[in-house]
Write an enzyme that holds these catalytic residues in place. Structure first.
Site, PDB file in Angstrom:
ATOM      1  N   SER A  90       0.819  -1.222   0.000  1.00 52.21           N
ATOM      2  CA  SER A  90       0.000   0.000   0.000  1.00 52.21           C
ATOM      3  C   SER A  90       0.848   1.267   0.000  1.00 52.21           C
ATOM      4  O   SER A  90       0.457   2.266  -0.600  1.00 52.21           O
ATOM      5  CB  SER A  90      -0.945  -0.007   1.205  1.00 52.21           C
ATOM      6  OG  SER A  90      -0.215  -0.003   2.415  1.00 52.21           O
ATOM      7  N   ASP A 101       1.087   0.153   8.064  1.00 54.03           N
ATOM      8  CA  ASP A 101       2.446  -0.373   8.051  1.00 54.03           C
ATOM      9  C   ASP A 101       3.102  -0.103   6.697  1.00 54.03           C
ATOM     10  O   ASP A 101       2.449   0.311   5.735  1.00 54.03           O
ATOM     11  CB  ASP A 101       2.462  -1.869   8.363  1.00 54.03           C
ATOM     12  CG  ASP A 101       1.723  -2.702   7.319  1.00 54.03           C
ATOM     13  OD1 ASP A 101       1.166  -2.124   6.360  1.00 54.03           O
ATOM     14  OD2 ASP A 101       1.716  -3.933   7.449  1.00 54.03           O
ATOM     15  N   ASP A 103       5.417  -2.084   3.929  1.00 52.90           N
ATOM     16  CA  ASP A 103       6.039  -3.316   3.443  1.00 52.90           C
ATOM     17  C   ASP A 103       7.376  -2.942   2.816  1.00 52.90           C
ATOM     18  O   ASP A 103       7.422  -2.151   1.859  1.00 52.90           O
ATOM     19  CB  ASP A 103       5.145  -4.010   2.421  1.00 52.90           C
ATOM     20  CG  ASP A 103       3.858  -4.519   3.041  1.00 52.90           C
ATOM     21  OD1 ASP A 103       3.935  -5.183   4.081  1.00 52.90           O
ATOM     22  OD2 ASP A 103       2.777  -4.242   2.484  1.00 52.90           O
ATOM     23  N   ASP A 155       7.066  -4.280   8.050  1.00 44.45           N
ATOM     24  CA  ASP A 155       7.298  -5.679   7.680  1.00 44.45           C
ATOM     25  C   ASP A 155       8.495  -5.691   6.746  1.00 44.45           C
ATOM     26  O   ASP A 155       8.436  -5.131   5.645  1.00 44.45           O
ATOM     27  CB  ASP A 155       6.083  -6.286   6.974  1.00 44.45           C
ATOM     28  CG  ASP A 155       4.974  -6.657   7.941  1.00 44.45           C
ATOM     29  OD1 ASP A 155       5.144  -6.421   9.150  1.00 44.45           O
ATOM     30  OD2 ASP A 155       3.935  -7.173   7.495  1.00 44.45           O
ATOM     31  N   LYS A 216     -10.510  -0.484  -0.535  1.00 41.98           N
ATOM     32  CA  LYS A 216      -9.837  -0.999   0.657  1.00 41.98           C
ATOM     33  C   LYS A 216     -10.617  -0.651   1.923  1.00 41.98           C
ATOM     34  O   LYS A 216     -10.800  -1.496   2.810  1.00 41.98           O
ATOM     35  CB  LYS A 216      -8.412  -0.429   0.747  1.00 41.98           C
ATOM     36  CG  LYS A 216      -7.392  -1.134  -0.139  1.00 41.98           C
ATOM     37  CD  LYS A 216      -6.100  -0.343  -0.255  1.00 41.98           C
ATOM     38  CE  LYS A 216      -5.404  -0.167   1.071  1.00 41.98           C
ATOM     39  NZ  LYS A 216      -4.655  -1.372   1.480  1.00 41.98           N
ATOM     40  N   TYR A 225     -11.220  -8.200   4.306  1.00 42.94           N
ATOM     41  CA  TYR A 225      -9.870  -7.795   3.911  1.00 42.94           C
ATOM     42  C   TYR A 225      -8.882  -8.594   4.745  1.00 42.94           C
ATOM     43  O   TYR A 225      -8.492  -8.195   5.832  1.00 42.94           O
ATOM     44  CB  TYR A 225      -9.683  -6.291   4.145  1.00 42.94           C
ATOM     45  CG  TYR A 225      -8.400  -5.696   3.583  1.00 42.94           C
ATOM     46  CD1 TYR A 225      -8.419  -4.967   2.401  1.00 42.94           C
ATOM     47  CD2 TYR A 225      -7.187  -5.838   4.242  1.00 42.94           C
ATOM     48  CE1 TYR A 225      -7.257  -4.394   1.891  1.00 42.94           C
ATOM     49  CE2 TYR A 225      -6.020  -5.283   3.735  1.00 42.94           C
ATOM     50  CZ  TYR A 225      -6.064  -4.562   2.561  1.00 42.94           C
ATOM     51  OH  TYR A 225      -4.909  -4.004   2.049  1.00 42.94           O
TER      52      TYR A 225
END
Length: 560
Positions: A90, A101, A103, A155, A216, A225
C-alpha cells in the site's frame, strides 16, 4: 479518420467515455468522504516515514558491510557492496493511510545470506532504541522481520541477489535478476516487482489510487480484507481495481467504484483476473497454469500477479469466503447504484460489518500464554492454521458456511489466582473489568490504577495474554425431509486444527494454551454484541428463518 486507442490489459476497453459533470462531482464528494474517515496521513507522518526508510537504508548498508568483513572481504569491497531498501504494498501504491504499516524489502549482494539477515540484522535492529515489538518469522511462506520503527509498523523481507554489488539505482524489473535465486528470495522480490507492474498497467494512477482507497476501506469495514483468513489481501484488491480501470481507461474514480461491484459479482469465476498476458522467463520455475497443475484448477477466485513468475494471489480463498465476498459484491452494487443516481451517499458504502449479529452459533478459538512476546508468535501460528480449519469445517455435514472473522481480539487479563488463569485460557472471561485490549494506549500502570485493587491483590497478579478468534456457522435449514433433532459433529475438524497448532516446534504445553468451543450468538462477550441484541438473518424466507430457530446440537472438542 478513426482514432486508435491503447489497449490496457488483456481485452479491449468496455468504454472509453470521459466522465460527465455529475460523475466528477461524485468523485469530489468521494474525496471529501475519504478525508472524513481519516484515510490521508499528515505531512508530519509522511515525513516520519521517509526518515524511517532513510534510517533503514543506512542500516542495510552497515549490515552488508559487517557481513562482508566477517566473510573476509576487504574494507573497500565491503563498503562498496551496497544494499538497498525497496517498498511495496500500500505504501508504494500510494494508498496507505495514517498508522498503516510499510512493506519493505531489504536487497543485499550474494555474500550475504538469509541467515545473516535473521541474526546479525535482527540484533542490529534490537539494539536501536526506536525499534519496538521486534519479532522474526523465519519459517513463514515469505520470511519476515516485523517491528515498529519510530512508531511505524514495518514488515521487512529480504532477498540475496547473485550480484557482488547492489547499486543505489538498481531496477528490479529485469527478470534476469531472478537467476540463481531460491524460491523464498523470488517471492520476496516479487512483492516489489508486482507493485511496480500494477502501477505501470493502469491508465491513470491518480484515478486508480482514489478508487483503491475506497475499495480498501469498504473491504475492511465489511470484514473481508484478510488474505490469511481466506479473503483477499491488499495486492489482490489492487489488481481487481486495476482491472476495472483498464476496462474504463478514461473514467473517474466514482465511476470505477460504482462499476467495480457489479463486475466482480458477475465475473465468471473461476475465470482468472489478468492484468496482462502471462510471460515466459529465464527460470525453470512453476507459474500459475491450471492446464498443467491440478492444484491451480481448484482455485476459486484466481487473481494472477502481473510480474514474472506469475502466481495466484488468492489461493487461500475457500468456498465459504468466496460466497461471502460474492454476497458483499451484490449487496454493495445496489448501494453504489443508488449513490450514482443521487438517492444514496458514499457513507452508505462503509457500513460496519454485522458479523457478530448474523449467526446463531459461533466457534470461539482462544490462544493464550503468559508472556507478551510468546503470545505474538503463538497467536500468529494459531491464526495461520485457521484457514485450513475453515476448509475442514466446510466438509462437515449440515454446515453451509464457515465464516471466519478477519482478526483476533488481543487482550491482557490480570488474574488473581490459578483458577482465573485457567478460566481465561478457556474463554471464560468472568472479570471483564480486569481485561484490557492490547492495542489500547493505556500502560500497565494505567491498567492497575483502573482496577482499584488492594496492595495484596496487586502482589498476586498473574498476567494472561489471549487472542480470540471467531468463526460464524451457517447451518442448512431443516426441510420436511429432515425432521427431528440434528447434530453438527465438529470433532474431526476441531481435533485436526488443535493438533496442527500443537505440532509447532516451539509449542510449550506448560505456557501456551488453545481452546475451541461453541458459543450461541446471545452468549458472545458484551463488547461484540451480547445478550438482547437484535439478530439479523442472512436468509430472507420465512421457512428458512423458522429452520434457523429449530434446535440442533453441536458436538465439539475443547482442549487446553
Amino acid at each position: 479518420m478513426s482514432q486508435t486507442y491503447r489497449q490496457w490489459g488483456v481485452t479491449a476497453p468496455i468504454s472509453i467515455d470521459y466522465p460527465t459533470d455529475h460523475e466528477i462531482k461524485l468523485t469530489e464528494d468521494l474525496v471529501k468522504t475519504l478525508h472524513e474517515y481519516g484515510l490521508f496521513e499528515s505531512e508530519e507522518e509522511a515525513q516520519n516515514r521517509i526518515d524511517v526508510l532513510n534510517k533503514l537504508t543506512i542500516l542495510t548498508k552497515d549490515f552488508v558491510y559487517r557481513v562482508g568483513i566477517l566473510q573476509g572481504l576487504s574494507e573497500q569491497d565491503a563498503a562498496k557492496a551496497g544494499g538497498k531498501i525497496f517498498t511495496f504494498g500500500s505504501y508504494k501504491l500510494g494508498v496507505h493511510g495514517a498508522g498503516a504499516d510499510i512493506d519493505t524489502l531489504c536487497v543485499f549482494p550474494k555474500h550475504v545470506e538469509r541467515e545473516h539477515f535473521f541474526t546479525i540484522m535482527y540484533n542490529m535492529l534490537a539494539q536501536r532504541p526506536e525499534v519496538t515489538e521486534l519479532t522474526a518469522v523465519v519459517d513463514a511462506y515469505v520470511p519476515v522481520i516485523k517491528m515498529h520503527f519510530s512508531g511505524i509498523p514495518i514488515d521487512l523481507v529480504c532477498a540475496s541477489l547473485s550480484l557482488s554489488v547492489v547499486p543505489d539505482d538498481l531496477d528490479l524489473s529485469d527478470n534476469n535478476l531472478l537467476l540463481g535465486l531460491d524460491e523464498r528470495c523470488i517471492r520476496s522480490l516479487n512483492g516489489s516487482r508486482v507493485t511496480d507492474e500494477i502501477l505501470r498497467l493502469v491508465p491513470s494512477v491518480p484515478v486508480f489510487r482514489l478508487a483503491l482507497r475506497t475499495i480498501k476501506l469498504w473491504a475492511k469495514k465489511r470484514a473481508i480484507y484478510s488474505n490469511i483468513m481466506g479473503f483477499l489481501g491488499g495486492v489482490a484488491w489492487a489488481m481487481l481495481v486495476a482491472r476495472v480501470c483498464q476496462m474504463y481507461p478514461n473514467a473517474c474514480a466514482a465511476s470505477i467504484v460504482s462499476r467495480f461491484f457489479r463486475i466482480m459479482y458477475q465475473w465468471g469465476w473461476p475465470q482468472p483476473i489478468l492484468l496482462k498476458p502471462m510471460e515466459e522467463g529465464p527460470l525453470p520455475v512453476r507459474q500459475w497454469n491450471p492446464k498443467l497443475f491440478p492444484a491451480d484448477r481448484i482455485h476459486r477466485m484466481p487473481i494472477i500477479t502481473p510480474a514474472y513468475p506469475s502466481m495466484c494471489a488468492t489461493h487461500n480463498v475457500t468456498d465459504s469466503t468466496r460466497d461471502i465476498m460474492l454476497h458483499e459484491f451484490y449487496r454493495t452494487g445496489e448501494i453504489a447504484d443508488k449513490i450514482m443516481i443521487g438517492t444514496g451517499k458514499w457513507e452508505d458504502l462503509f457500513q460496519e460489518s454485522d458479523f457478530f449479529q448474523i449467526y446463531n452459533h459461533y466457534l470461539q478459538i482462544v490462544a493464550s500464554s503468559y508472556s507478551s512476546q510468546v503470545q505474538l508468535q503463538w497467536s500468529g501460528l494459531v491464526e495461520s492454521r485457521l484457514r485450513p480449519f475453515v476448509s475442514k469445517l466446510e466438509l462437515t455435514e449440515l454446515l453451509q458456511l464457515a465464516h471466519p472473522y478477519i482478526k483476533g481480539i488481543e487482550k491482557v487479563h490480570y488474574c488473581l489466582s490459578e483458577n482465573e488463569c485457567w478460566d481465561v485460557a478457556h474463554g471464560e472471561f468472568k472479570f471483564p473489568e480486569r481485561a484490557f485490549l492490547i492495542n489500547s494506549k493505556m500502560s500497565e500502570q494505567d491498567h492497575i490504577k483502573a482496577m482499584n485493587l488492594s496492595p495484596e491483590e496487586i502482589k498476586s497478579i498473574r498476567k494472561t495474554y489471549t487472542t480470540t478468534f471467531y468463526i460464524g456457522l451457517k447451518v442448512e435449514p431443516i426441510t420436511d425431509k429432515s425432521p427431528g433433532p440434528r447434530k453438527l459433529n465438529l470433532i474431526w475438524p476441531t481435533t485436526e486444527f488443535i493438533k496442527s497448532a500443537k505440532m509447532w516446534d516451539k509449542f510449550d504445553q506448560k505456557t501456551m494454551g488453545i481452546t475451541v468451543k461453541n458459543l450461541k450468538g446471545s452468549s458472545l462477550p458484551d463488547e461484540l454484541g451480547g445478550p438482547g441484541r437484535q439478530l439479523k438473518r442472512l436468509q430472507a424466507s420465512k421457512k428458512t428463518i423458522e429452520a434457523i430457530h429449530r434446535p440442533f446440537r453441536i458436538t465439539e472438542l475443547v482442549d487446553k
